[in-house]
Enzyme design. Structure first.
Site, PDB file in Angstrom:
ATOM      1  CD  GLU A  56      -2.726  -1.265  -0.026  1.00 19.74           C
ATOM      2  OE1 GLU A  56      -3.173  -0.256  -0.573  1.00 19.74           O
ATOM      3  OE2 GLU A  56      -2.880  -2.411  -0.495  1.00 19.74           O
TER       4      GLU A  56
ATOM      5  CD1 TRP B  71      -1.470  -0.205  -3.710  1.00 20.64           C
ATOM      6  CD2 TRP B  71      -1.983   1.001  -5.540  1.00 20.64           C
ATOM      7  NE1 TRP B  71      -2.138  -1.008  -4.601  1.00 20.64           N
ATOM      8  CE2 TRP B  71      -2.469  -0.295  -5.719  1.00 20.64           C
ATOM      9  CE3 TRP B  71      -2.169   1.946  -6.540  1.00 20.64           C
ATOM     10  CZ2 TRP B  71      -3.145  -0.693  -6.875  1.00 20.64           C
ATOM     11  CZ3 TRP B  71      -2.840   1.564  -7.701  1.00 20.64           C
ATOM     12  CH2 TRP B  71      -3.314   0.260  -7.859  1.00 20.64           C
TER      13      TRP B  71
ATOM     14  CD1 TRP C  33     -19.051  14.236 -16.318  1.00 20.77           C
ATOM     15  CD2 TRP C  33     -19.460  12.341 -15.198  1.00 20.77           C
ATOM     16  NE1 TRP C  33     -17.898  13.476 -16.340  1.00 20.77           N
ATOM     17  CE2 TRP C  33     -18.127  12.308 -15.657  1.00 20.77           C
ATOM     18  CE3 TRP C  33     -19.938  11.253 -14.468  1.00 20.77           C
ATOM     19  CZ2 TRP C  33     -17.273  11.242 -15.424  1.00 20.77           C
ATOM     20  CZ3 TRP C  33     -19.085  10.184 -14.222  1.00 20.77           C
ATOM     21  CH2 TRP C  33     -17.772  10.179 -14.703  1.00 20.77           C
TER      22      TRP C  33
ATOM     23  CG  ASN D  75      -8.459   1.903   0.529  1.00 23.14           C
ATOM     24  OD1 ASN D  75      -8.300   2.871  -0.191  1.00 23.14           O
ATOM     25  ND2 ASN D  75      -8.428   0.660   0.067  1.00 23.14           N
TER      26      ASN D  75
ATOM     27  CD1 TRP E 171     -14.486  11.432 -13.069  1.00 19.14           C
ATOM     28  CD2 TRP E 171     -12.845  12.209 -11.776  1.00 19.14           C
ATOM     29  NE1 TRP E 171     -13.487  11.894 -13.900  1.00 19.14           N
ATOM     30  CE2 TRP E 171     -12.466  12.376 -13.125  1.00 19.14           C
ATOM     31  CE3 TRP E 171     -11.962  12.631 -10.782  1.00 19.14           C
ATOM     32  CZ2 TRP E 171     -11.254  12.945 -13.525  1.00 19.14           C
ATOM     33  CZ3 TRP E 171     -10.754  13.194 -11.164  1.00 19.14           C
ATOM     34  CH2 TRP E 171     -10.405  13.352 -12.516  1.00 19.14           C
TER      35      TRP E 171
ATOM     36  CD1 TRP F 237     -11.371  11.130  -4.994  1.00 22.32           C
ATOM     37  CD2 TRP F 237     -13.318  10.616  -5.980  1.00 22.32           C
ATOM     38  NE1 TRP F 237     -12.362  11.268  -4.051  1.00 22.32           N
ATOM     39  CE2 TRP F 237     -13.572  10.967  -4.631  1.00 22.32           C
ATOM     40  CE3 TRP F 237     -14.395  10.263  -6.774  1.00 22.32           C
ATOM     41  CZ2 TRP F 237     -14.849  10.954  -4.077  1.00 22.32           C
ATOM     42  CZ3 TRP F 237     -15.679  10.257  -6.232  1.00 22.32           C
ATOM     43  CH2 TRP F 237     -15.891  10.597  -4.891  1.00 22.32           C
TER      44      TRP F 237
HETATM   45  P1  FAD Z   1      -3.271   1.625   5.530  1.00 27.29           P
HETATM   46  O1  FAD Z   1      -4.133   0.611   4.908  1.00 27.29           O
HETATM   47  O2  FAD Z   1      -2.737   1.345   6.861  1.00 27.29           O
HETATM   48  O3  FAD Z   1      -2.078   1.894   4.504  1.00 27.29           O
HETATM   49  C1  FAD Z   1      -0.837   2.485   4.916  1.00 27.29           C
HETATM   50  C2  FAD Z   1      -0.514   3.685   4.048  1.00 27.29           C
HETATM   51  O4  FAD Z   1      -0.373   3.289   2.685  1.00 27.29           O
HETATM   52  C3  FAD Z   1      -1.590   4.748   4.041  1.00 27.29           C
HETATM   53  O5  FAD Z   1      -1.512   5.585   5.160  1.00 27.29           O
HETATM   54  C4  FAD Z   1      -1.284   5.473   2.743  1.00 27.29           C
HETATM   55  O6  FAD Z   1      -0.232   6.388   2.882  1.00 27.29           O
HETATM   56  C5  FAD Z   1      -0.838   4.335   1.835  1.00 27.29           C
HETATM   57  N1  FAD Z   1      -1.988   3.847   1.068  1.00 27.29           N
HETATM   58  C6  FAD Z   1      -2.873   2.905   1.423  1.00 27.29           C
HETATM   59  N2  FAD Z   1      -3.758   2.682   0.418  1.00 27.29           N
HETATM   60  C7  FAD Z   1      -3.422   3.545  -0.567  1.00 27.29           C
HETATM   61  C8  FAD Z   1      -3.949   3.830  -1.853  1.00 27.29           C
HETATM   62  N3  FAD Z   1      -5.006   3.171  -2.348  1.00 27.29           N
HETATM   63  N4  FAD Z   1      -3.377   4.795  -2.597  1.00 27.29           N
HETATM   64  C9  FAD Z   1      -2.301   5.470  -2.146  1.00 27.29           C
HETATM   65  N5  FAD Z   1      -1.753   5.244  -0.937  1.00 27.29           N
HETATM   66  C10 FAD Z   1      -2.300   4.307  -0.158  1.00 27.29           C
HETATM   67  N6  FAD Z   1      -4.886   8.427   0.741  1.00 27.29           N
HETATM   68  C11 FAD Z   1      -4.329   9.546   1.234  1.00 27.29           C
HETATM   69  O7  FAD Z   1      -3.315   9.458   1.942  1.00 27.29           O
HETATM   70  N7  FAD Z   1      -4.859  10.769   0.958  1.00 27.29           N
HETATM   71  C12 FAD Z   1      -5.978  10.926   0.198  1.00 27.29           C
HETATM   72  O8  FAD Z   1      -6.411  12.057  -0.039  1.00 27.29           O
HETATM   73  C13 FAD Z   1      -6.610   9.756  -0.299  1.00 27.29           C
HETATM   74  N8  FAD Z   1      -7.757   9.839  -1.024  1.00 27.29           N
HETATM   75  C14 FAD Z   1      -8.338   8.694  -1.505  1.00 27.29           C
HETATM   76  C15 FAD Z   1      -9.512   8.795  -2.268  1.00 27.29           C
HETATM   77  C16 FAD Z   1     -10.115   7.656  -2.768  1.00 27.29           C
HETATM   78  C17 FAD Z   1     -11.392   7.782  -3.602  1.00 27.29           C
HETATM   79  C18 FAD Z   1      -9.542   6.391  -2.514  1.00 27.29           C
HETATM   80  C19 FAD Z   1     -10.203   5.145  -3.055  1.00 27.29           C
HETATM   81  C20 FAD Z   1      -8.381   6.285  -1.774  1.00 27.29           C
HETATM   82  C21 FAD Z   1      -7.763   7.424  -1.253  1.00 27.29           C
HETATM   83  N9  FAD Z   1      -6.589   7.351  -0.468  1.00 27.29           N
HETATM   84  C22 FAD Z   1      -6.009   8.493  -0.006  1.00 27.29           C
HETATM   85  C23 FAD Z   1      -5.914   6.057  -0.253  1.00 27.29           C
HETATM   86  C24 FAD Z   1      -6.347   5.285   1.015  1.00 27.29           C
HETATM   87  O9  FAD Z   1      -7.729   5.226   1.089  1.00 27.29           O
HETATM   88  C25 FAD Z   1      -5.808   5.904   2.300  1.00 27.29           C
HETATM   89  O10 FAD Z   1      -4.425   6.128   2.176  1.00 27.29           O
HETATM   90  C26 FAD Z   1      -6.031   4.963   3.477  1.00 27.29           C
HETATM   91  O11 FAD Z   1      -7.397   4.736   3.650  1.00 27.29           O
HETATM   92  C27 FAD Z   1      -5.458   5.579   4.727  1.00 27.29           C
HETATM   93  O12 FAD Z   1      -5.721   4.774   5.835  1.00 27.29           O
HETATM   94  P2  FAD Z   1      -4.547   4.001   6.595  1.00 27.29           P
HETATM   95  O13 FAD Z   1      -3.448   4.952   6.889  1.00 27.29           O
HETATM   96  O14 FAD Z   1      -5.165   3.300   7.711  1.00 27.29           O
HETATM   97  O15 FAD Z   1      -4.083   3.008   5.464  1.00 27.29           O
END
Ligand code: FAD
Length: 542
Positions: free
Chosen positions: A349, A352, A381, A416, A434, A457
């Site tokens: 992640e 990602w 849209w 997430n 979106w 998004w």
């Molecule tokens: P964990 O699951 O513990 O993951 C650890 C870290 O990995 C996260 O803190 C984050 O830095 C990174 N990560 C995890 N999933 C993703 C992902 N899909 N894409 C990129 N990095 C990821 N993340 C943001 O940090 N800022 C945002 O503005 C943001 N907007 C999002 C909008 C949408 C529509 C979606 C689907 C995802 C978005 N994310 C965003 C990614 C992800 O949802 C969050 O990083 C995650 O929910 C944060 O929770 P956590 O720290 O517990 O994640």
């Protein structure tokens, strides 16, 4: 824009800047909104080393830039979080006799000149800063490089945000990756063959000489407090008490959040209920929640993810530190990334995050309101304020969507899986653009990050790099059962349904919903599904 992305331009401009100006009276590190820490901060460490070798003091500059916050739809929560972190940083720097000089500058266009004239008044010839990969920020720094020659200042812009910086990993054809899996394979191979390059920690800055406090120019900087407001943002509107409790500021808080996930038993879950996964996974398996992550991360009814994102996106903790901590936990010398283990999945992640920063830096048009898949620019849209507002307020009548939207409205954060569900619902079920959702997220999130938010998004709306195929629409009801099998998540955030037990909580019968004062669904998933499939299949046809 696509032909000449600004990151290589910045790197060239930085290289072309004046080589070795005469020694100045101090070294300045310009801290940005995304690198709010003094531990393991590359530009800061380099600035400190230079200050030591030149035997001059180190000064830290922070510019509050309201027009930038408006342009990026920054949430008040994020601005408040920034100020809270800055206050802690100021105290830590004061202990090192390093002043934190915070200024507010309103007109973003004139920011480069303002910063350079401040640097001139501080009589420095060396500026250090970490690179921000957003288009406007890159352009600003290119301008700094161009102007700096006149001021006889050497800018030093360095990579810090990602584990592997944008531009390093390329496909066999020398192009930026647009598909995650091969990117991630290259990411882990490159990382593991250069562990120290990508993961070594930078030292904290060295203490300034105490004399700095008596210096006629630098001494007064110690007296400048971090403001408790930013022009144009009514920070009193946010529930500061909740924010401080849920998202405490500072490096120590970030470390605690990380260690709560990696090493220790979880605190009482923020969403209320005790954490039953603790008995299944944490206690038996090293008491680390990350071990169970690969199996339970999509569950929103329990505290299944790290919640480190506010700290990572504000740079309160480095991504390197997160990956290093995962290695310490398993006592391994190579980074583990892959689907088969909890740690591997979690590190994936973080990859990602690098991936989306790479996309942003390589294809900056994605941040200019353009879909990455150009053909999707013609998707038709709906324009429906009522639906948009119902979505924003968590009053769509679809409990999982409403719970998630109410979560972000109160906590500034969303799980997430929930982000994916509500983003798909907006862009497919409601057929609303979106970009409206992307913007609303930034306005609410405490962890708002342009690269990840735009990536998320565009993934959900099937317009981005490596997106969800448009025909795999989420059914919000079956997603709800999977992500919230106990119903605790819905009950916690949707007040009207808090006493509803059993499977009905996912889709309450009309009679019950009416009685509880819960709205009826604003659309019927099965009906609107067909509309989405049609419009996405042949964009521009309808
Ligand atoms: P964990 O699951 O513990 O993951 C650890 C870290 O990995 C996260 O803190 C984050 O830095 C990174 N990560 C995890 N999933 C993703 C992902 N899909 N894409 C990129 N990095 C990821 N993340 C943001 O940090 N800022 C945002 O503005 C943001 N907007 C999002 C909008 C949408 C529509 C979606 C689907 C995802 C978005 N994310 C965003 C990614 C992800 O949802 C969050 O990083 C995650 O929910 C944060 O929770 P956590 O720290 O517990 O994640």
């Amino acid at each position: 824009v696509q032909a000449d992305p600004p990151l290589p331009r910045l790197l060239r401009a930085n290289k072309d800047a004046i080589e070795d100006p005469p020694k100045g009276n101090c070294i300045v590190y310009w801290m940005r909104m995304n690198d709010l820490r003094i531990i393991d901060n590359r530009a800061l460490a380099q600035a400190s080393a230079r200050a030591v070798s030149d035997s001059v003091p180190l000064i830290v500059l922070f510019v509050l830039s309201p027009q930038d916050y408006v342009a990026h739809d920054r949430s008040k929560r994020r601005i408040d979080f920034t100020l809270r972190n800055l206050r802690i940083i100021k105290s830590s720097l004061t202990l090192l006799d390093i002043p934190l000089y915070t200024i507010m500058h309103t007109t973003r266009r004139t920011l480069p000149e303002r910063v350079l004239s401040i640097l001139q008044s501080l009589q420095t010839t060396q500026l250090f800063a970490n690179i921000e990969y957003e288009l406007d920020e890159l352009r600003r720094d290119i301008r700094i490089c161009q102007l700096a020659k006149e001021y006889k200042i050497r800018p030093n812009f360095v990579h810090d945000k990602c584990i592997i910086e944008p531009g390093v990993l390329e496909t066999k054809n020398g192009k930026a990756y647009t598909v995650y899996s091969p990117y991630q394979r290259n990411w882990i191979a490159t990382l593991n063959s250069n562990i120290s390059t990508y993961l070594d920690s930078s030292p904290i800055p060295q203490r300034n000489s105490i004399i700095v406090r008596q210096h006629p120019i630098f001494g007064p900087l110690f007296e400048i407090a971090v403001p408790d407001f930013v022009d144009g943002f009514k920070l009193e509107d946010i529930d500061k008490e909740t924010m401080q409790k849920v998202w405490p500021a500072g490096a120590d808080a970030a470390k605690e959040v990380l260690s709560r996930f990696l090493h220790t038993k979880s605190r009482v879950s923020q969403i209320g209920a005790a954490d039953p996964l603790a008995s299944e996974a944490e206690v038996s398996e090293k008491r680390s929640r990350v071990i169970a992550y690969k199996d339970v991360r999509d569950r929103a009814d329990r505290d299944t993810t790290s919640r480190i994102s506010p700290y990572l996106s504000a740079g309160v903790i480095s991504a390197r530190e997160c990956v290093r901590a995962s290695m310490v936990l398993l006592d391994i010398t190579k980074v583990e990334a892959g689907r088969t283990t909890g740690v591997g999945k979690w590190v994936q992640e973080i990859a990602w995050r690098d991936f989306y920063n790479n996309v942003l830096a390589s294809y900056p048009r994605v941040s200019m309101g353009r879909p990455f898949q150009e053909k999707m620019a013609d998707v038709k849209w709906e324009v429906n304020e009522e639906h948009l507002n119902a979505w924003k307020q968590g009053k769509t009548g679809i409990p999982i969507v409403d719970a998630a939207m109410r979560q972000v409205n109160t906590m500034g954060w969303m799980h997430n899986r929930m982000r994916m569900i509500v983003a798909m619902f907006l862009s497919k079920d409601l057929m609303l653009d979106w970009r409206l959702g992307e913007r609303y997220f930034m306005e609410q999130l405490i962890d708002g990050d342009l690269a990840s938010n735009n990536g998320g998004w565009q993934w959900s709306a099937s317009t981005g790099v490596d997106p969800a195929p448009y025909f795999r629409l989420f059914n919000p009801y079956s997603q709800s059962v999977k992500a919230d099998p106990t119903g605790d998540y819905i009950r916690h955030f949707v007040e009207e349904l808090k006493n509803l037990r059993g499977p009905e909580v996912h889709n309450p019968p009309v009679k019950i919903a009416d009685k509880l004062g819960y709205p009826r669904p604003i659309v019927q998933h099965q009906e609107v599904r067909e509309r989405a499939l049609r419009r996405y299949k042949t964009p521009g046809q309808e």
